[in-house]
Motif scaffolding. Structure first.
Motif, PDB file in Angstrom:
ATOM      1  N   LYS A  22       0.833  -1.206   0.000  1.00 41.17           N
ATOM      2  CA  LYS A  22       0.000   0.000   0.000  1.00 41.17           C
ATOM      3  C   LYS A  22       0.869   1.259   0.000  1.00 41.17           C
ATOM      4  O   LYS A  22       0.589   2.227  -0.724  1.00 41.17           O
ATOM      5  N   LEU A  23       1.951   1.254   0.780  1.00 35.07           N
ATOM      6  CA  LEU A  23       2.796   2.448   0.904  1.00 35.07           C
ATOM      7  C   LEU A  23       3.609   2.716  -0.356  1.00 35.07           C
ATOM      8  O   LEU A  23       3.848   3.875  -0.707  1.00 35.07           O
ATOM      9  N   VAL A  86      14.661   4.365  10.564  1.00 31.99           N
ATOM     10  CA  VAL A  86      13.402   4.354  11.303  1.00 31.99           C
ATOM     11  C   VAL A  86      12.804   2.963  11.187  1.00 31.99           C
ATOM     12  O   VAL A  86      12.934   2.305  10.153  1.00 31.99           O
ATOM     13  N   ILE A  87      12.124   2.514  12.247  1.00 31.43           N
ATOM     14  CA  ILE A  87      11.500   1.196  12.253  1.00 31.43           C
ATOM     15  C   ILE A  87      10.000   1.365  12.457  1.00 31.43           C
ATOM     16  O   ILE A  87       9.564   2.123  13.344  1.00 31.43           O
ATOM     17  N   VAL A  88       9.210   0.679  11.634  1.00 24.15           N
ATOM     18  CA  VAL A  88       7.756   0.645  11.803  1.00 24.15           C
ATOM     19  C   VAL A  88       7.399  -0.727  12.352  1.00 24.15           C
ATOM     20  O   VAL A  88       7.591  -1.747  11.677  1.00 24.15           O
ATOM     21  N   VAL A 116       8.108   3.627  15.161  1.00 21.84           N
ATOM     22  CA  VAL A 116       6.738   4.085  14.973  1.00 21.84           C
ATOM     23  C   VAL A 116       5.830   2.871  15.114  1.00 21.84           C
ATOM     24  O   VAL A 116       5.994   1.884  14.401  1.00 21.84           O
ATOM     25  N   LEU A 117       4.875   2.959  16.059  1.00 16.41           N
ATOM     26  CA  LEU A 117       3.995   1.821  16.330  1.00 16.41           C
ATOM     27  C   LEU A 117       2.743   1.922  15.466  1.00 16.41           C
ATOM     28  O   LEU A 117       1.959   2.868  15.582  1.00 16.41           O
ATOM     29  N   LEU A 157       0.712   7.758   9.391  1.00 14.36           N
ATOM     30  CA  LEU A 157       1.868   6.897   9.636  1.00 14.36           C
ATOM     31  C   LEU A 157       3.114   7.444   8.927  1.00 14.36           C
ATOM     32  O   LEU A 157       4.194   7.548   9.528  1.00 14.36           O
ATOM     33  N   LEU A 158       2.970   7.822   7.665  1.00 12.54           N
ATOM     34  CA  LEU A 158       4.119   8.332   6.904  1.00 12.54           C
ATOM     35  C   LEU A 158       4.574   9.690   7.436  1.00 12.54           C
ATOM     36  O   LEU A 158       5.773   9.993   7.423  1.00 12.54           O
ATOM     37  N   ASP A 159       3.630  10.525   7.886  1.00  8.54           N
ATOM     38  CA  ASP A 159       4.021  11.800   8.509  1.00  8.54           C
ATOM     39  C   ASP A 159       4.947  11.546   9.693  1.00  8.54           C
ATOM     40  O   ASP A 159       5.960  12.246   9.873  1.00  8.54           O
TER      41      ASP A 159
END
Length: 449
Positions: A22-23, A86-88, A116-117, A157-159
């Motif tokens: 999706k991203l 960065v880790i999602v 980022v959770l 989320l992307l922000d």
């Protein structure tokens, strides 16, 4: 400068690959409602708010397992975490917080990287489900509600992700890289070769056939230039394909051939040529790609002074339909002759992109027709008025003739061989297109006096 990496991690079956697709805006990762579908790291460019970065999809992390494949998947995820800016962390709201989620969160906290959770599968618009607030217990700050299927919350989320990205000058777009697809039947050593050229454990390597499922892109920069290697799933006979996942894997491999510049066809030296090797090579040949036959596992073959010559002659017979393809005998495990592979890739790519002037082509054509007269049928002789190159990749030549039916296949091969003997064109197929030039088509091209 290299783009920053954002790693998407989490336990199995929380929707990481769906979110990844999706991203990035396309279906790159295989998605199926089965744990453990994704195994290797899959990377793709992603852009948001004017910032570009590489997004990495990873296999599900099982913190406690003795399974070899699951352990390798965990190692691949750890490598992605180590390289990431960065880790999602993706979790599943429908199952709530699990022990595995807690273990993965603790592992990420120890990494010291910004996390980022992402609470996935919040598919309903409006009030959040009560289970959403459980995820504050992971100690990773405010969770972000996302539906990877519908796209809800992906902007938020992307922000959050780009707010953590390091401030860097815009990376220059890297172009000119040669795209190389590594293809072959299962267990030929494709993933081992990727790991060898990249000098890292980029793909999971196992003796079990079918380990690689997705098409894995790996950028390689060295003294030979810039390359993008694509590790593909092993191509088996259709009768042997018994799962949807393997079917998708084969489709990904075929798509990789289409987007590649060069195909390296891996042959297992310990098994020799098989019918499936011929079919795999045929896919690259029909796609018009520059090709190299790499005979792998050469370190495992008992050799004497004539072993290589004997195998080369045998393979020349087996691959007679693509006699233009050069052969190289390598060992992806020990690195034997792998360095020479880069030079060969560059060479066949240049041959595939070669353009020949019309004047030079017609000089060769005049010499060829003078040495061997064109064929006749019922008293009518073939006349080849002129030839011109219509395209590259592969080199495609158009012959304008009086009667296409007179241009027999054997004479086409003769003309092709004359072109190859003059201009090289090693490692690339050549296309000959025959066009009849009628009385009303005199202005199509130059006339021969």
């Amino acid at each position: 400068m290299k783009k920053p990496i954002v790693a998407v991690v989490g336990r199995p079956n929380v929707g990481k690959s769906t979110l990844f697709n999706k991203l990035i805006g396309r279906r790159l990762s295989i998605v199926k409602d089965t744990p453990g579908v994704t195994r290797d790291r899959i990377m793709s460019d992603c852009e948001w708010a004017g910032r570009s970065f590489l997004l990495a999809d990873t296999g599900g992390i099982e913190p406690r397992t003795n399974d070899m494949i699951l352990s390798k998947m965990r190692e691949q995820a750890q490598l992605a975490i180590d390289q990431a800016s960065v880790i999602v962390l993706v979790v599943d709201v429908t199952t709530g917080v699990t022990a595995n989620d807690m273990d993965v969160a603790a592992m990420l906290q120890r990494s010291g990287k910004p996390v980022v959770l992402c609470v996935n599968k919040c598919d309903n618009i409006g009030q959040l489900p009560p289970d959403f607030y459980e995820f504050y217990n992971l100690g990773l700050g405010d969770p972000i509600a996302v539906s990877s299927v519908h796209g809800h919350g992906t902007g938020d989320l992307l922000d959050e992700v780009v707010s953590y990205l390091p401030e860097t000058s815009d990376a220059e777009e890297e172009d000119g890289a040669i795209c190389v697809a590594i293809i072959g039947k299962p267990n030929a050593g494709k993933s081992s070769l990727i790991n060898c050229v990249s000098h890292e454990e980029r793909s999971i390597v196992s003796d079990m056939a079918g380990t690689t499922r997705d098409a894995i892109d790996t950028e390689v920069h060295n003294e030979h230039g810039e390359f993008l290697f694509i590790d593909t799933a092993g191509l088996r006979r259709r009768s042997k394909v018994d799962t949807d996942i393997e079917h998708y894997s084969i489709l990904r491999a075929q798509m990789s051939i289409e987007r590649s510049d060069v195909c390296v066809i891996m042959i297992d030296a310990t098994e020799g040529f098989t019918e499936q090797d011929s079919k795999v090579a045929g896919l690259a040949h029909e796609a018009g790609k520059a090709c190299i036959i790499a005979v792998n596992k050469w370190d495992l073959v008992e050799k004497d002074t004539h072993t290589m010559d004997r195998m080369r002659k045998a393979l020349e017979v087996d691959f007679s339909f693509m006699s233009y393809a050069p052969m190289i005998f390598i060992s992806a495990k020990t690195g034997q002759r792998v360095d020479k592979l880069f030079s060969l890739i560059k060479y066949v790519h240049e041959q595939n992109c070669m353009r020949v002037t019309t004047g030079m082509l017609n000089t060769v054509l005049a010499d060829a027709t003078a040495r061997v007269q064109p064929p006749t049928d019922k008293g009518r002789r073939l006349k080849i008025y002129y030839m011109t190159q219509a395209a590259t990749c592969p080199p495609t030549f158009v012959c304008f003739v009086n009667k296409a039916q007179l241009f027999h296949y054997s004479y086409q091969r003769y003309i092709e061989n004359c072109i190859r003997s003059t201009f090289g064109l090693e490692g690339t197929p050549v296309r000959l297109i025959v066009r009849e030039r009628g009385e009303n088509a005199e202005d199509i091209g130059p006339k021969r006096g």
